[in-house]
Structures are given as C-alpha cells and as structure tokens.
Design an enzyme around this catalytic site. Structure first.
Site, short mmCIF file in Angstrom:
data_model
loop_
_atom_site.label_atom_id
_atom_site.label_comp_id
_atom_site.label_asym_id
_atom_site.label_seq_id
_atom_site.Cartn_x
_atom_site.Cartn_y
_atom_site.Cartn_z
N HIS A 41 0.83 -1.20 0.00
CA HIS A 41 0.00 0.00 0.00
C HIS A 41 0.88 1.26 0.00
O HIS A 41 1.74 1.41 0.85
CB HIS A 41 -0.89 0.04 1.25
N TYR A 59 3.19 2.42 13.59
CA TYR A 59 3.63 3.48 12.68
C TYR A 59 2.97 4.82 13.02
O TYR A 59 1.79 4.89 13.35
CB TYR A 59 3.41 3.12 11.22
#
Length: 470
Positions: free
Chosen positions: A70, A133
C-alpha cells in the site's frame, strides 16, 4: 532476537527518502526500553521533521501474516513494538525510481521512514507481532493519493521468506494490480498565487503546464477570504508561491489604500503562514527593497534590519516577519521589478517613440529585476532546496539610477539619451496633489547568498536589451 546497545544511526536505501534507522534499545532481565521516536535526536540524524499526527498499531497473531503493498498520501515512521517482520517497500511515485524495491527485516531495534507514495508491506516472522507506525495525516479509508501493488508482482520480484500461497493474506491485497497497471503517485502540488500578475505570468512560463502545478488568480482564490484555510485540502500541497501583493505605494498612503495594503500584504500572509506551518508546506513569499529606509551606504544584505519609510514598506516588512515563522520558507527580497505589463521600461520606450523628453529621478539607486530572473531564481531554490530563509534576488551589474535606466532605454530604442532630464525625487513630486509615499534612496541588494546556492542572475543591461528586443 532484539539487539541491545546499538547507537542511533541511519542508512539510506536505494529508494530516495526511504531511510532505515538503528535504534538504541536498553535491556536487562526485566525486559527492554527504547525511545521509539524522539524528535530532537531524529532531526540531528538528518530525518525531516515530518510532523506526525496519528499513531497506529497493527497486531498480528500468527507467523506469516502478510499485508500490503500500500502506498499512501502521507509519510510514515514504521517500527516493531514486539516480534519481527520481513518488510518490502516499492517506490510507486512518478519518476525515474518508480518500481525500485527494498527489503529488510525489522525488530524493535530498527525503524524505517517511509515517504509519501512508497508502497509498504510486511510479513510477520514471529507470533504476536505488533507493527506500529506514526503518520503525518489523519488516516482515511478513502480519498486521493493512494496506490497499490500486488504482493506477487513478477517485476518487483520480492523474495518472501514464507511463500504467499502458505500465508494469511486478505483477498483485497491479493487482487491489487501488477506494476505495469499501477497508477504512479503524483508529487504533492505546487500552488502559484497571483498567476495573472507580472510575476505570475513569468512563473507560468518558468514552471510550465504540469498536473502538479496549479495556477490561481484572485477571482479563483482570494487570499483575503476568511475561509482560505478551508479552500483547499492543503495536505496535498508541497509548495505555495505567493506572487500576490498590494504594490500601489502611493495609494497605500490613503485611508482606503492603507486598509487594502494591510489586508493583502499582512493579514492574508498570516493566513498563508498558518496554512503552510500546519501542513508542512514550503512558502515562497516575495518582498521588496521598500522594507529598508535606503540610508545605508553600500548594499543591503539579508541580515540587515528592516526600517520601512511608508505604509507599503511597513506592510511588506510585517509580511516578512510573519513569513519567517514558517519552518519551510523562502523569503525573496527584490527591487525595481519589470515584467509583462505596464512598467517603467515600457513607459520610457513609449515616451521615446512619442517624442517626449521626460524628467526622471536620479537620486534613487538600485538594480532592475526582471520577472524572468525572479521566476528562474525561485525555481532554482525549489529544485535545489538550500537552507530555508531569506534570499536577495535582483539583476546583477553596477547599481544605477532611474535616470540612467531611462537613458539606456532611449539609446536601445534608437533615440537620443540626452533627452532625459535628471531631477531629484523632491523635484519630481513637487507638484503632486495626492499623497506620495517616501522612496528609499538606496535599494541596492547584495545577492551573494543566492549566488552561493548555484544561481547567478543575469546582468541587468543584458536583460533590458532582451526585454526591449526579444
């Protein structure tokens, strides 16, 4: 197994902007501790201050859980809280490095910075792996700027530790396109304000027609609009070039002109500065020699304090002070701008042709700056990205007076330069019946700083000749 005691270091990968970091992890018989993200230390190691606004965690139960590839419209700081992964990243941005692949393993002692448009994927190598993240935009499942690549793409040729037919993977990830069918992620956009003005038209010629360059006029985007902050999805922009300004220096001395000058040159700039700061946008703002009083002997440098004489200069100085608060800014100070439209050079050429012998001021000294020079210099700064800050940008050559320039125009157009009568500023405006703004007598700007970045402006005499005889 997590490695303890490593120093904080960075390693550049073959994908531009994709950087691996070794993180110091401190452990004993109780477990371990690390600073997963520490802004001051990361900046010292050369990581851009990417402004994270959201922290996400993906927990994976089983070995072999595989996710991706992605590419998203934001930057990511990726690390592992517990466990271990094999990560694969593919550059899906427009450009020469499109399709470049990098793979490595991450454990709690490593992290990676993933720039916008680089495809991210991973495969867990240990059970109970937590993949974490930081991102610098709020996550949304929909919107522009996403791109995807099939995990099994033959062109990328990723050597997955566990074959894809043996792992846990979503049907959606399996259905992503091959590289040849991927739509590259375009760069963030550049917005040029005031695109129909003299500088705006030169910027159009310099930057050209590209999908990521957006030109707007006041009719299309009024920077004095109170709703400017919501007029665009500003996270999609990398750069704003503000080529708008209120420049009617004499009218600025009237009540109506004063209000308009402050609205355009100060209040609107404050809004642009806030937008740029909040969205990590580089703001290019064009200023003026009128921020100085013109009493200095010699050239003004970028470090000289401002000391404006009139309302116009005061508003430009205020706009300058605001611009310098933006972390990513290029403040361009220039003088005596000549471009496509009504200006001093055109006026002199017309008077010469009509047989008129004008009186021209000879006690103001400076250098002409053609809008082509301004546009080239701005483009250079944005291409090379030297240190942010203030840069003087004018034509080069010996400083001259307006009377000198007028004589040169007459000469270049085949007329007698002695038809010009030099006068002082006070003499020129002696009969004025409306407010007249004070002019700095010395407008000469030192351009050494921008020259050291690799851009040397053309000589004003050469630019003047080209302007009159294209």
């Amino acid at each position: 197994m997590t490695e303890f005691g490593k120093a904080l270091t960075r390693t550049q990968t073959p994908i531009p902007g994709l950087v691996v970091f070794d993180l110091p992890v401190h452990g004993d018989n109780r477990g371990w501790f690390k600073e997963n993200w520490q802004r001051e230390k990361m900046l010292a190691e050369g990581l851009e201050d990417f402004g994270p606004v959201q922290n996400n965690i993906s927990f994976n139960d089983a070995v072999g859980t595989t996710r991706g590839i992605h590419a998203e419209p934001w930057d990511k700081w990726v690390s592992v809280a517990t466990g271990r992964i094999f990560g694969a990243w593919v550059d899906l941005r427009e450009g020469d490095t499109f399709g470049t692949v990098f793979t490595t393993e991450l454990d709690p002692s490593t992290a990676i910075f993933v720039p916008r448009g680089v495809g991210n994927s991973y495969q867990t190598l240990e059970p109970d792996t937590a993949y974490t993240y930081l991102v610098n935009d709020h996550w949304s499942p929909n919107g522009e700027g996403y791109s995807f690549l099939n995990l099994a793409d033959e062109t990328a040729g990723i050597d997955w530790p566990i074959p894809l037919d043996e792992v846990e993977i979503s049907a959606k990830d399996l259905a992503h396109p091959r590289l040849k069918d991927v739509t590259p992620v375009p760069p963030r956009k550049t917005l040029i304000l005031g695109a129909n003005g003299q500088l705006g038209r030169a910027l159009r010629d310099e930057f050209g027609d590209h999908p990521h360059i957006e030109y707007t006029t006041r009719a299309e985007l009024d920077i004095t609009d109170p709703n400017l902050a919501s007029a665009r999805r500003w996270r999609d922009y990398d750069t704003i070039i503000n080529a708008t300004a209120y420049t009617a220096v004499d009218t600025a001395e009237t009540p109506t002109g004063r209000a308009t000058a402050w609205a355009v040159n100060v209040t609107a700039v404050a809004t642009l500065a806030r937008i740029a700061t909040e969205n990590r946008i580089t703001l290019v703002h064009v200023s003026s020699d009128y921020v100085y009083d013109g009493t200095k002997h010699g050239e003004y440098t970028e470090n000289d304090p401002t000391c404006p004489l009139g309302v116009y200069g005061q508003t430009k100085a205020a706009g300058d002070a605001i611009t310098t608060t933006v972390p990513r800014h290029y403040l361009i100070r220039t003088s005596w701008v000549i471009g496509d439209g009504n200006n001093f050079v055109r006026t002199m050429a017309t008077l010469a042709q009509r047989g008129i012998n004008p009186k021209v001021v000879n006690d103001q000294v400076g250098r002409l700056t053609f809008t082509t020079t301004l546009a080239e210099g701005i483009h250079h700064l944005l291409n090379t990205r030297p240190e942010y800050g203030t840069y003087n940008l004018t034509g080069t050559g010996e400083p001259t007076t307006w009377a000198d320039i007028a004589r040169h125009v007459y000469e270049l157009t085949g007329h007698d330069p002695n038809r010009i009568t030099p006068v002082t500023t006070d003499e020129y405006f002696a009969a004025a019946t409306t407010p007249i703004a004070p002019r700095p007598h010395n407008s000469t700007l030192n351009t050494t700083k921008i020259t050291t970045t690799g851009y040397t402006a053309p000589h004003t005499a050469d630019s003047l000749a080209t302007y009159l005889h294209p």
